[in-house]
Write a protein that holds these residues in place. Structure first.
Motif, PDB file in Angstrom:
ATOM      1  N   THR A 139      56.073  64.440  68.553  1.00 56.57           N
ATOM      2  CA  THR A 139      55.375  63.807  67.433  1.00 56.57           C
ATOM      3  C   THR A 139      56.243  63.707  66.181  1.00 56.57           C
ATOM      4  O   THR A 139      56.210  62.705  65.471  1.00 56.57           O
ATOM      5  N   HIS A 140      57.012  64.755  65.898  1.00 56.93           N
ATOM      6  CA  HIS A 140      57.905  64.755  64.738  1.00 56.93           C
ATOM      7  C   HIS A 140      58.884  65.918  64.908  1.00 56.93           C
ATOM      8  O   HIS A 140      58.664  66.806  65.744  1.00 56.93           O
ATOM      9  N   PRO A 141      59.979  65.950  64.138  1.00 57.93           N
ATOM     10  CA  PRO A 141      61.059  66.889  64.453  1.00 57.93           C
ATOM     11  C   PRO A 141      61.005  68.240  63.767  1.00 57.93           C
ATOM     12  O   PRO A 141      62.041  68.889  63.601  1.00 57.93           O
ATOM     13  N   HIS A 142      59.840  68.721  63.348  1.00 56.82           N
ATOM     14  CA  HIS A 142      59.757  70.088  62.847  1.00 56.82           C
ATOM     15  C   HIS A 142      60.002  71.064  63.998  1.00 56.82           C
ATOM     16  O   HIS A 142      59.769  70.745  65.168  1.00 56.82           O
ATOM     17  N   LEU A 143      60.437  72.256  63.665  1.00 60.65           N
ATOM     18  CA  LEU A 143      60.865  73.197  64.689  1.00 60.65           C
ATOM     19  C   LEU A 143      59.757  73.509  65.694  1.00 60.65           C
ATOM     20  O   LEU A 143      60.016  73.710  66.881  1.00 60.65           O
ATOM     21  N   GLY A 144      58.510  73.562  65.223  1.00 61.55           N
ATOM     22  CA  GLY A 144      57.399  73.851  66.112  1.00 61.55           C
ATOM     23  C   GLY A 144      57.147  72.774  67.150  1.00 61.55           C
ATOM     24  O   GLY A 144      56.354  72.968  68.075  1.00 61.55           O
ATOM     25  N   GLN A 145      57.809  71.642  67.006  1.00 61.08           N
ATOM     26  CA  GLN A 145      57.676  70.563  67.983  1.00 61.08           C
ATOM     27  C   GLN A 145      58.865  70.482  68.934  1.00 61.08           C
ATOM     28  O   GLN A 145      58.732  69.984  70.058  1.00 61.08           O
ATOM     29  N   ILE A 146      60.020  70.933  68.494  1.00 59.23           N
ATOM     30  CA  ILE A 146      61.239  70.658  69.273  1.00 59.23           C
ATOM     31  C   ILE A 146      61.915  71.906  69.839  1.00 59.23           C
ATOM     32  O   ILE A 146      62.890  71.797  70.581  1.00 59.23           O
ATOM     33  N   ARG A 147      61.424  73.084  69.513  1.00 57.97           N
ATOM     34  CA  ARG A 147      62.113  74.306  69.919  1.00 57.97           C
ATOM     35  C   ARG A 147      62.273  74.410  71.444  1.00 57.97           C
ATOM     36  O   ARG A 147      63.250  74.949  71.942  1.00 57.97           O
ATOM     37  N   ASP A 174      60.128  58.507  67.902  1.00 62.69           N
ATOM     38  CA  ASP A 174      60.540  57.430  67.009  1.00 62.69           C
ATOM     39  C   ASP A 174      62.010  57.608  66.625  1.00 62.69           C
ATOM     40  O   ASP A 174      62.615  58.667  66.875  1.00 62.69           O
ATOM     41  N   ALA A 175      62.590  56.600  65.999  1.00 61.54           N
ATOM     42  CA  ALA A 175      64.025  56.600  65.696  1.00 61.54           C
ATOM     43  C   ALA A 175      64.416  57.760  64.797  1.00 61.54           C
ATOM     44  O   ALA A 175      65.456  58.413  65.011  1.00 61.54           O
ATOM     45  N   TYR A 176      63.606  58.033  63.765  1.00 58.73           N
ATOM     46  CA  TYR A 176      63.928  59.130  62.857  1.00 58.73           C
ATOM     47  C   TYR A 176      63.911  60.474  63.584  1.00 58.73           C
ATOM     48  O   TYR A 176      64.815  61.301  63.421  1.00 58.73           O
ATOM     49  N   SER A 177      62.890  60.704  64.395  1.00 54.02           N
ATOM     50  CA  SER A 177      62.782  61.977  65.108  1.00 54.02           C
ATOM     51  C   SER A 177      63.933  62.153  66.096  1.00 54.02           C
ATOM     52  O   SER A 177      64.454  63.260  66.261  1.00 54.02           O
ATOM     53  N   ILE A 178      64.347  61.072  66.737  1.00 54.16           N
ATOM     54  CA  ILE A 178      65.486  61.157  67.658  1.00 54.16           C
ATOM     55  C   ILE A 178      66.744  61.578  66.912  1.00 54.16           C
ATOM     56  O   ILE A 178      67.492  62.456  67.354  1.00 54.16           O
ATOM     57  N   SER A 179      66.978  60.979  65.752  1.00 54.36           N
ATOM     58  CA  SER A 179      68.175  61.339  64.972  1.00 54.36           C
ATOM     59  C   SER A 179      68.114  62.782  64.506  1.00 54.36           C
ATOM     60  O   SER A 179      69.133  63.480  64.470  1.00 54.36           O
ATOM     61  N   LYS A 212      58.817  62.842  57.279  1.00 60.17           N
ATOM     62  CA  LYS A 212      59.151  61.462  56.953  1.00 60.17           C
ATOM     63  C   LYS A 212      58.612  60.498  57.991  1.00 60.17           C
ATOM     64  O   LYS A 212      58.169  59.390  57.666  1.00 60.17           O
ATOM     65  N   ARG A 213      58.669  60.891  59.249  1.00 55.09           N
ATOM     66  CA  ARG A 213      58.038  60.125  60.319  1.00 55.09           C
ATOM     67  C   ARG A 213      57.265  61.101  61.205  1.00 55.09           C
ATOM     68  O   ARG A 213      57.772  62.157  61.570  1.00 55.09           O
TER      69      ARG A 213
END
Length: 475
Positions: free
Chosen positions: A333-341, A356-361, A401-402
Motif C-alpha cells: 500500500t505504501h513504503p512505511h516500514l510496517g508495510q515493507i519489512r 505505485d511508482a513512488y512506493s517502488i522507488s 506521499k503516495r
C-alpha cells in the motif's frame, strides 16, 4: 636543545596536575560536586524530543525525511518503584498518539488517552517494567545518569580515569554492578558530564546547553544515538525538572472506562473466507491482518508483509490451505516500514510486488534490501487500475506521499492500511487525523459502496457505522 627541553617540561607541567590527582581523587571530586543530588528519591521531568527513528519508517516523503516531535511528562518515585510516563507523539497529517504507562504497588499498565490504536484496552507491562524503564529515564538528566558511578565504593577495582590534555576531559571507564562497562566523559574543569556511552544496545548520549532549573543545574539538550546511528536517533530538550515527595495517586490508577486487559495474540494465523474467493488472515489479536484473493490457480496478497515472521506465517498458511495454487503477487500500500519489512520473504518465493511508482522507488532505496534488490520483481500500479476484479486507488495524503488501497466491488470490501486507525474495540479516537477524513470523503465521493473495511492493523472488520462516526469526530 635547551628550548626543546623547556617545552617538554612545560607540557609535562600542564599534564601533570590532572594525572597527579589519581583515579580516586577525580572520582571523589565528582562525588563531592554531585553529593546533593543523591538525596533525590522522587522527581518530575518534562521534556520534548525530536524522533529520528521514523525517518526510515513513517516519513511523509523518503526524499525529504521528517522528524516527529513528542512531548513527554515523567514522574518517578525511585524508593517505591512507582512511575507515570505520558508520551504524546505527533505524526505527520495530524495523527496523535497520546499514550501512558504507569506502575504502582500492584500493577504496571499501558493505555492510550487518544484511543487511536488499542482503544480503551489496557496492556499489562509486568512488575519489572520499572526496572526496564528507569535507566532510560535517568539518562535524560546528566546528574541522574551518573548515579551508578557516584555510588561506586570500590573505585580502584571498578573505575579507570584517563585524562585527555587536548580536550581537557576525563574519560572514566566504569564496570558497574551488572558487569557492564560504561564510559563517561567529563569536562576536567567544570566536572560536567559531556557524554555517556553504555555500550552495544545501551546507547550513547551527549549532554549540551547547561542551565539551572528549579535550583538544579543540568544539560537541557541531550543527543541520543542508538544502533550505530551517525546522527542523533533522538534529540531531547529538558524543559522542567523538580523534586517531588511522591507521585499523585490519580496518575497511578486507570481512568474510568478502561479495560479489559488485552491478551497477547496466540500467534496462530487463520484464514477466514469473507467473500467469494476472498479471505482475511489474522490471529486472535487481530494486530496484523492481511487479505488474499484467489484467481483460478493464482493468489494475490494484500498487506502480508509487516514483518518477516508474519510474512512467513501467512505464506505457510496459504500453501497449506491451497497447496495446488501459486502465490504470484503481493500489493504494497505504501513504503512505511510496517508495510515493507517482510517484503524480502515474499520476493524469495518469486512473488511479484505490486506498488505505485513512488512506493517502488522507496522500496528500492531501503537499505536492508540493497544486496537483494536485483531479485525483486515489480509491477507498477496506476490509480484506478483494475486487476482480476480488484480496483486499486493511489492517493497522496499527509501520512505518506503516495498510499494505496483496494476496493473489491463485487464483495463490497475495502482493504486499507494507513488511512484509518481504528482499534479492535471500535473506540473512536478523540483526535482524528485530517488524512482519515480525506480518505472517507474520497470513498464517499467515488460512490464506493462497502459493507466492511479490513484494516491492515488492529481491526479487520470496520463497519459503515464506525466509518461515519470517525468522520464526525474532531480533527
Amino acid at each position: 636543545m635547551y628550548l626543546r627541553f623547556s617545552l617538554i617540561v612545560l607540557m609535562v607541567w600542564f599534564v601533570q596536575p590532572a594525572y597527579a590527582k589519581g583515579t580516586e581523587a577525580v572520582i571523589n571530586e565528582i562525588k563531592a560536586k554531585y553529593q546533593n543530588t543523591l538525596s533525590i528519591d522522587a522527581f518530575s521531568l518534562r521534556y520534548h524530543f525530536l524522533n529520528n527513528v521514523y525517518r526510515s519508517q513513517n516519513y511523509w516523503d523518503m526524499q525529504t525525511p521528517n522528524r516527529h516531535m513528542s512531548i513527554r511528562s515523567i514522574d518517578v518515585d525511585m524508593v517505591n518503584k512507582h512511575f507515570y510516563d505520558n508520551d504524546i507523539l505527533y505524526f505527520a497529517g495530524g495523527r496523535l498518539y497520546d499514550r501512558v504507562q504507569f506502575q504502582n504497588d500492584t500493577h504496571s499498565y499501558f493505555y492510550e488517552k487518544n484511543a487511536s490504536t488499542i482503544g480503551k484496552g489496557v496492556i499489562s507491562r509486568g512488575m519489572d517494567n520499572f526496572d526496564r524503564a528507569l535507566p532510560y529515564t535517568l539518562s535524560n538528566v546528566d546528574f541522574l545518569a551518573i548515579r551508578p558511578l557516584l555510588r561506586e565504593s570500590e573505585i580502584k577495582k571498578h573505575v579507570k580515569v584517563t585524562y585527555n590534555n587536548e580536550a581537557n576531559t576525563f574519560l572514566i571507564t566504569h564496570q558497574n554492578a551488572n558487569q557492564k562497562t560504561i564510559k563517561y566523559v567529563f569536562d576536567a574543569t567544570t566536572l560536567r558530564l559531556k557524554s555517556l556511552d553504555q555500550g552495544e544496545g545501551g546507547g550513547r548520549f551527549e549532554y549540551n546547553n547547561v542551565q539551572t532549573i528549579n535550583g538544579y543545574t543540568l544539560a537541557t539538550e541531550v543527543n541520543k544515538y542508538y544502533t550505530g546511528d551517525s546522527s542523533p536517533t533522538y534529540i531531547s530538550f529538558n524543559a522542567d525538572f523538580y523534586v517531588i515527595d511522591k507521585i499523585d495517586s490519580d496518575k497511578l490508577t486507570l481512568p474510568a472506562g478502561y479495560g479489559p486487559i488485552i491478551k497477547a495474540g496466540d500467534g496462530v494465523r487463520q484464514a477466514t473466507k469473507i467473500a467469494e474467493n476472498l479471505y482475511v488472515v489474522t490471529d486472535s489479536s487481530a494486530r496484523h491482518n492481511s487479505v488474499f484473493q484467489v484467481n483460478g490457480d493464482e493468489i494475490t496478497l494484500f498487506g502480508a508483509s509487516p514483518s518477516e515472521r508474519v510474512a512467513r506465517q501467512t505464506l505457510n498458511l496459504i500453501k497449506q490451505q491451497f497447496p495446488t495454487k501459486r502465490i504470484t503477487s503481493a500489493f504494497i500500500t505504501h513504503p512505511h516500514l510496517g508495510q515493507i519489512r517482510g517484503v524480502k520473504v515474499l520476493v524469495e518465493q518469486g512473488i511479484e510486488i505490486l506498488a505505485d511508482a513512488y512506493s517502488i522507488s522507496a522500496i528500492k532505496a531501503y537499505g536492508p534490501f540493497a544486496q537483494h534488490i536485483e531479485k525483486f520483481k515489480f509491477k507498477q500500479i496506476e490509480h484506478e487500475q483494475v486487476i482480476q476484479g480488484a480496483q486499486f486507488y493511489i492517493l497522496e495524503n499527509m501520512s505518506a506521499k503516495r498510499q494505496g488501497f483496494v476496493y473489491f466491488k463485487d464483495a463490497q470490501i475495502i482493504f486499507q492500511s494507513g488511512f484509518m486507525h481504528i482499534p479492535y474495540d471500535n473506540t473512536i479516537a478523540t483526535v482524528v487525523p485530517n488524512y482519515t477524513r480525506a480518505f472517507i470523503r474520497f470513498i464517499r465521493e467515488e460512490g464506493l459502496v462497502f459493507k466492511r473495511i479490513v484494516g491492515n492493523f488492529n481491526n479487520n472488520n470496520i463497519s459503515v457505522e464506525v466509518v461515519d462516526k470517525t468522520y464526525e469526530a474532531k480533527m
